[in-house]
Design a protein around this motif. Structure first.
Motif, PDB file in Angstrom:
ATOM      1  N   GLN A   1       0.726  -1.292   0.058  1.00 58.97           N
ATOM      2  CA  GLN A   1      -0.066  -0.172   0.090  1.00 58.97           C
ATOM      3  C   GLN A   1       0.787   1.367  -0.079  1.00 58.97           C
ATOM      4  N   SER A   2       2.016   1.267   0.681  1.00 60.46           N
ATOM      5  CA  SER A   2       2.551   2.259   0.751  1.00 60.46           C
ATOM      6  C   SER A   2       3.968   1.984   1.594  1.00 60.46           C
ATOM      7  N   TYR A   3       4.989   2.926   1.890  1.00 65.85           N
ATOM      8  CA  TYR A   3       6.264   2.581   2.349  1.00 65.85           C
ATOM      9  C   TYR A   3       6.138   2.146   3.823  1.00 65.85           C
ATOM     10  N   SER A   4       5.059   2.184   4.453  1.00 65.55           N
ATOM     11  CA  SER A   4       4.769   1.703   5.867  1.00 65.55           C
ATOM     12  C   SER A   4       4.845   0.008   5.881  1.00 65.55           C
ATOM     13  N   PHE A   5       4.763  -0.327   4.712  1.00 66.20           N
ATOM     14  CA  PHE A   5       4.509  -1.806   4.477  1.00 66.20           C
ATOM     15  C   PHE A   5       5.726  -2.331   3.765  1.00 66.20           C
ATOM     16  N   ALA A   6       6.080  -3.725   4.081  1.00 64.61           N
ATOM     17  CA  ALA A   6       6.837  -4.567   3.203  1.00 64.61           C
ATOM     18  C   ALA A   6       6.054  -5.358   2.257  1.00 64.61           C
ATOM     19  N   ALA A   7       6.550  -5.441   1.015  1.00 65.40           N
ATOM     20  CA  ALA A   7       6.072  -5.974  -0.043  1.00 65.40           C
ATOM     21  C   ALA A   7       5.880  -7.472   0.363  1.00 65.40           C
ATOM     22  N   ALA A   8       4.508  -7.950  -0.379  1.00 63.39           N
ATOM     23  CA  ALA A   8       4.282  -9.055  -0.420  1.00 63.39           C
ATOM     24  C   ALA A   8       3.621  -9.760  -1.720  1.00 63.39           C
ATOM     25  N   SER A   9       3.340 -10.972  -1.704  1.00 66.27           N
ATOM     26  CA  SER A   9       2.976 -11.463  -2.921  1.00 66.27           C
ATOM     27  C   SER A   9       1.437 -10.776  -3.075  1.00 66.27           C
ATOM     28  N   ARG A  10       0.899 -10.193  -4.100  1.00 64.81           N
ATOM     29  CA  ARG A  10      -0.145  -9.680  -4.193  1.00 64.81           C
ATOM     30  C   ARG A  10      -0.842  -9.901  -5.648  1.00 64.81           C
ATOM     31  N   MET A  11      -2.046  -9.890  -5.845  1.00 64.82           N
ATOM     32  CA  MET A  11      -2.640 -10.058  -7.182  1.00 64.82           C
ATOM     33  C   MET A  11      -2.606  -8.972  -7.757  1.00 64.82           C
ATOM     34  N   ARG A  12      -2.606  -8.791  -9.073  1.00 69.55           N
ATOM     35  CA  ARG A  12      -2.711  -7.497 -10.157  1.00 69.55           C
ATOM     36  C   ARG A  12      -3.953  -7.474 -10.657  1.00 69.55           C
ATOM     37  N   ASN A  13      -4.048  -7.963 -12.093  1.00 70.74           N
ATOM     38  CA  ASN A  13      -5.394  -8.222 -12.797  1.00 70.74           C
ATOM     39  C   ASN A  13      -5.504  -9.777 -12.923  1.00 70.74           C
ATOM     40  N   THR A  14      -6.631 -10.063 -12.128  1.00 77.30           N
ATOM     41  CA  THR A  14      -6.808 -11.669 -11.878  1.00 77.30           C
ATOM     42  C   THR A  14      -8.201 -11.969 -12.489  1.00 77.30           C
ATOM     43  N   TYR A  15      -8.082 -12.769 -13.451  1.00 72.03           N
ATOM     44  CA  TYR A  15      -9.512 -13.234 -14.089  1.00 72.03           C
ATOM     45  C   TYR A  15      -9.371 -14.764 -14.505  1.00 72.03           C
ATOM     46  N   ILE A  16     -10.573 -15.049 -14.705  1.00 69.04           N
ATOM     47  CA  ILE A  16     -11.117 -16.456 -15.210  1.00 69.04           C
ATOM     48  C   ILE A  16     -11.121 -16.015 -16.925  1.00 69.04           C
ATOM     49  N   ALA A  17     -10.398 -16.599 -17.761  1.00 68.94           N
ATOM     50  CA  ALA A  17     -10.313 -16.534 -18.982  1.00 68.94           C
ATOM     51  C   ALA A  17     -11.535 -16.653 -19.949  1.00 68.94           C
ATOM     52  N   GLY A  18     -11.851 -16.006 -20.970  1.00 70.93           N
ATOM     53  CA  GLY A  18     -12.938 -16.299 -21.730  1.00 70.93           C
ATOM     54  C   GLY A  18     -12.861 -17.858 -22.353  1.00 70.93           C
ATOM     55  N   GLY A  19     -14.180 -18.365 -22.304  1.00 69.89           N
ATOM     56  CA  GLY A  19     -14.507 -19.894 -22.649  1.00 69.89           C
ATOM     57  C   GLY A  19     -14.926 -19.943 -24.229  1.00 69.89           C
ATOM     58  N   LYS A  20     -15.444 -21.036 -24.316  1.00 69.15           N
ATOM     59  CA  LYS A  20     -15.922 -21.580 -25.972  1.00 69.15           C
ATOM     60  C   LYS A  20     -17.190 -21.357 -26.096  1.00 69.15           C
ATOM     61  N   TYR A  21     -18.105 -20.965 -25.280  1.00 73.79           N
ATOM     62  CA  TYR A  21     -19.552 -20.861 -25.184  1.00 73.79           C
ATOM     63  C   TYR A  21     -19.918 -19.766 -25.470  1.00 73.79           C
ATOM     64  N   THR A  22     -21.027 -19.531 -26.197  1.00 74.51           N
ATOM     65  CA  THR A  22     -21.884 -18.375 -26.306  1.00 74.51           C
ATOM     66  C   THR A  22     -22.639 -18.126 -25.001  1.00 74.51           C
ATOM     67  N   LEU A  23     -23.063 -16.896 -24.918  1.00 78.40           N
ATOM     68  CA  LEU A  23     -23.833 -16.450 -23.798  1.00 78.40           C
ATOM     69  C   LEU A  23     -25.085 -17.361 -23.925  1.00 78.40           C
ATOM     70  N   ASP A  24     -25.639 -17.344 -24.875  1.00 77.12           N
ATOM     71  CA  ASP A  24     -27.135 -17.941 -25.287  1.00 77.12           C
ATOM     72  C   ASP A  24     -26.873 -19.531 -24.667  1.00 77.12           C
ATOM     73  N   GLU A  25     -25.707 -20.206 -25.106  1.00 76.19           N
ATOM     74  CA  GLU A  25     -25.580 -21.523 -24.752  1.00 76.19           C
ATOM     75  C   GLU A  25     -25.375 -21.789 -23.189  1.00 76.19           C
ATOM     76  N   VAL A  26     -24.787 -20.932 -22.355  1.00 78.55           N
ATOM     77  CA  VAL A  26     -24.781 -20.658 -20.854  1.00 78.55           C
ATOM     78  C   VAL A  26     -25.873 -20.745 -20.430  1.00 78.55           C
ATOM     79  N   PHE A  27     -26.875 -19.699 -20.818  1.00 84.68           N
ATOM     80  CA  PHE A  27     -28.250 -19.667 -20.170  1.00 84.68           C
ATOM     81  C   PHE A  27     -28.958 -20.759 -20.447  1.00 84.68           C
TER      82      PHE A  27
END
Length: 489
Positions: A365-391
């Motif tokens: 967060q700031s200089y008051s903290f030691a760095a640690a392993s943290r996420m950045r941009n974390t996401y489940i990747a797009g798949g093979k199905y259309t939205l209509d197929e999922v619903f």
């Protein structure tokens, strides 16, 4: 810089005057000397992190600006490693003597002392200065951001528009913040790098009430590296979206508790993966032995449909960085591929203690903290199905369109509220529902995410952990969970 060889008795007479207004090359000599001192004292590794921050937030409640909060800070932290042990000391005194005192304190905690008498100080060769602020034209970002008057005018206009769009309004809130950082990292492995970060976020919170009926809906957007972000916020479209959602939820029926298949919307729906699984793939959890995936690398931990990434590279995304807080450039880290656990997220300490390679994920967060392993941009990747197929795959279930807050246990047990939900019948969205809470456990729900659509979307988020609160991106396409406990009435 040509390295020099010092004798310890010369140190008290040294006098350095680096540029206090800007972290530039004038910092090379004093930091190189301090790093050499730490190594001469017996430390295996020494790192300095210097930071300046300029933060401001603005809150508009109904038709009044009720709060403007500025914050300025300057400080530094020094981290010292001896074997697998480490110590971190921070200070707001960034003079040479102040940094030296912080170094001495950190060394003493690990049982080390600065060399005395005629001891030689080893040479520290710092790399050629990596200055992302200059190379990527960031120096004018702060001066080009919206000033206080403009902030207030935009937020009041946004609240006025929300009042026009919504019915039965009880309260309207529009909030904005701008967080500007200048950071410098120098360490005994030669790292020497500077960056400027600009993070901004703006959003709505709307509460509607009609008799005993209540609804509350929020919407937040975030950005990095764009001084014009607030000016370009399309609050009219967002107001319409928020007002529509609040209106539908105001008179919605309460959901009945039970086991349901669910479809979770894209973008902020990814908060559950972030909280319930992402944290379990950080080496801080391996160090604590609090992740069920500690020895599962190379094994199947999720449905074969699921692939997930963590990276710091997506343009303007909330978790994107040009370097982490240990000076390492970001990269794309494949976490899970077709259900198989591929990698963990590691900072320097995590790499030393667990053996997993660093991934450019050392954040704080700031200089008051030691760095640690943290996420950045974390996401489940797009798949093979259309939205209509999922619903179409759901005969009767719940569509979780907008997620709310929640809590997660140390080993992945979670519960999350759903701010906007709908009944799915025969593959179609029917009536609105409220009061839903998703309850589960990471290692179980991961095996039940059986379908992912092609519409990957990202959303801004905030993440708290051992190194403070950092800006992150969560995300996913629409996903289907075959079965999950849904709490209700």
């Amino acid at each position: 810089m040509s390295p020099t060889l010092l004798i310890s008795r010369e140190i008290p007479n040294l006098s350095y005057h680096p540029n206090i207004d800007r972290f530039d090359l004038t910092w090379e000599k004093p930091l190189s000397t301090l790093l050499g001192l730490g190594r001469a004292a017996g430390a295996d590794f020494v790192e300095f992190f210097l930071e300046k921050a300029n933060y401001i937030s603005c809150l508009a409640e109904d038709d009044t600006i009720t709060s403007i909060t500025p914050r300025l800070s300057t400080g530094a932290g020094v981290r010292v490693f001896r074997g697998k042990q480490d110590c971190y000391v921070s200070t707001n005194d960034i003079t040479f003597s102040g940094l030296k005192q912080a170094l001495e304190k950190a060394l003493s905690i690990l049982g080390l002392n600065l060399p005395q008498g005629s001891a030689f100080i080893p040479e520290i060769n710092l790399e050629m200065f990596r200055d992302y602020a200059v190379s990527k034209n960031k120096e004018t970002w702060l001066s080009n951001c919206s000033n206080m008057q403009e902030m207030g005018e935009i937020l009041l206009s946004a609240n006025h528009r929300l009042n026009q769009k919504a019915n039965h309004v009880q309260s309207r809130r529009a909030t904005y913040f701008r967080d500007w950082q200048e950071v410098l990292v120098a360490s005994s492995d030669g790292t020497f790098a500077r960056d400027i970060r600009l993070t901004q976020s703006v959003g709505y919170n709307l509460l509607c009430a009609d008799g005993e009926h209540r609804s509350s809906i929020g919407k937040r957007d975030g950005d990095t590296s764009n001084p014009d972000f607030l000016r370009k916020w399309n609050y009219e479209n967002v107001a319409e979206e928020v007002a529509e959602s609040a209106g539908k939820m105001l008179y919605a029926d309460y959901i009945e508790s039970g086991q349901y298949p669910i479809i979770m919307a894209n973008q902020f729906g990814g908060v559950i993966f972030h909280e319930a699984c992402g944290h379990l793939l950080e080496t801080t959890q391996i160090e604590k032995k609090s992740t069920p995936f500690i020895d599962k690398k190379g094994e199947k931990i999720a449905h074969e449909n699921l692939t997930a990434w963590d990276e710091g590279l997506s343009e303007n995304a909330f978790g994107s960085i040009d370097m982490d807080d240990e000076g390492m450039p970001p990269q794309r880290t494949l976490l899970i591929e077709n259900g198989i656990l591929k990698n963990f997220l590691a900072d320097r300490a995590g790499a030393i203690r667990t053996g997993h390679p660093r991934t450019g994920s050392g954040r704080r967060q700031s200089y008051s903290f030691a760095a640690a392993s943290r996420m950045r941009n974390t996401y489940i990747a797009g798949g093979k199905y259309t939205l209509d197929e999922v619903f179409a795959s759901v005969d009767k279930g719940i569509y979780c369109k907008k997620m709310g807050g929640g809590s997660v246990g140390a080993t992945g047990e979670f519960n999350f509220s759903v701010d906007e939900a709908y009944l799915i019948e025969n593959g179609k969205i029917t009536k609105p529902l409220k009061g839903a809470t998703l309850i589960g456990e990471a290692k179980e729900i991961m095996t039940k995410i059986s379908m992912s659509s092609q519409d990957l979307g990202l959303a801004a988020g905030f993440c708290g952990s051992v190194s403070g609160s950092v800006y992150v991106t969560v995300g996913q396409p629409h996903i289907k969970v075959d079965s999950i406990t849904v709490g209700g009435r």
